[in-house]
Motif scaffolding. Structure first.
Motif, PDB file in Angstrom:
ATOM      1  N   ASN A   1      -8.063   3.518  -6.758  1.00  0.00           N
ATOM      2  CA  ASN A   1      -7.641   4.250  -5.569  1.00  0.00           C
ATOM      3  C   ASN A   1      -6.115   4.203  -5.523  1.00  0.00           C
ATOM      4  O   ASN A   1      -5.530   3.213  -5.090  1.00  0.00           O
ATOM      5  N   LYS A   2      -5.473   5.269  -6.013  1.00  0.00           N
ATOM      6  CA  LYS A   2      -4.016   5.292  -6.127  1.00  0.00           C
ATOM      7  C   LYS A   2      -3.325   5.310  -4.764  1.00  0.00           C
ATOM      8  O   LYS A   2      -2.214   4.819  -4.618  1.00  0.00           O
ATOM      9  N   LYS A   3      -3.989   5.840  -3.758  1.00  0.00           N
ATOM     10  CA  LYS A   3      -3.407   5.873  -2.408  1.00  0.00           C
ATOM     11  C   LYS A   3      -3.257   4.458  -1.844  1.00  0.00           C
ATOM     12  O   LYS A   3      -2.258   4.125  -1.236  1.00  0.00           O
ATOM     13  N   ARG A   4      -4.277   3.621  -2.093  1.00  0.00           N
ATOM     14  CA  ARG A   4      -4.262   2.244  -1.597  1.00  0.00           C
ATOM     15  C   ARG A   4      -3.706   1.257  -2.618  1.00  0.00           C
ATOM     16  O   ARG A   4      -3.505   0.083  -2.309  1.00  0.00           O
ATOM     17  N   CYS A   5      -3.516   1.704  -3.845  1.00  0.00           N
ATOM     18  CA  CYS A   5      -3.090   0.826  -4.945  1.00  0.00           C
ATOM     19  C   CYS A   5      -4.065  -0.315  -5.138  1.00  0.00           C
ATOM     20  O   CYS A   5      -3.695  -1.492  -5.193  1.00  0.00           O
ATOM     21  N   ASP A   6      -5.327   0.015  -5.231  1.00  0.00           N
ATOM     22  CA  ASP A   6      -6.343  -0.998  -5.464  1.00  0.00           C
ATOM     23  C   ASP A   6      -7.583  -0.346  -6.057  1.00  0.00           C
ATOM     24  O   ASP A   6      -7.715   0.867  -6.053  1.00  0.00           O
ATOM     25  N   TYR A   7      -8.483  -1.182  -6.573  1.00  0.00           N
ATOM     26  CA  TYR A   7      -9.720  -0.691  -7.155  1.00  0.00           C
ATOM     27  C   TYR A   7     -10.830  -0.680  -6.116  1.00  0.00           C
ATOM     28  O   TYR A   7     -10.906  -1.565  -5.264  1.00  0.00           O
ATOM     29  N   ASP A   8     -11.694   0.314  -6.197  1.00  0.00           N
ATOM     30  CA  ASP A   8     -12.922   0.367  -5.423  1.00  0.00           C
ATOM     31  C   ASP A   8     -14.069   0.165  -6.406  1.00  0.00           C
ATOM     32  O   ASP A   8     -14.057   0.736  -7.500  1.00  0.00           O
TER      33      ASP A   8
END
Length: 77
Positions: free
Chosen positions: A52-59
């Motif tokens: 998730n590039k918007k949150r800078c984290d993996y889902d």
């Protein structure tokens, strides 16, 4: 400045690059740390990892229904 993946950043603190890293840019080079945590344990048969590039984290979501999250353990790498 410092070049990161083809983009020039000014000297000093870079809170977030386009690739989700936090960096310190100085004349002698640069140091970066990831802003994301990597999933290290999850049900690989039922779930998949999506960045998730918007949150800078993996889902970690269900393969059959990506709107539903899966339980996962994360580590900062």
């Amino acid at each position: 400045g410092c070049m990161v993946n083809g983009k020039l950043y000014p000297f000093g603190r870079i809170e977030r690059t386009e690739d989700c890293f936090s960096c310190d840019c100085y004349e002698g080079g640069m140091e970066c740390c990831s802003l994301f945590h990597t999933p290290v344990a999850y049900d690989e048969k039922k779930c998949k990892v999506v960045f998730n590039k918007k949150r800078c984290d993996y889902d970690v979501v269900q393969k059959g229904d990506p709107s539903k999250e899966c339980f996962a353990l994360y580590a900062r790498v």
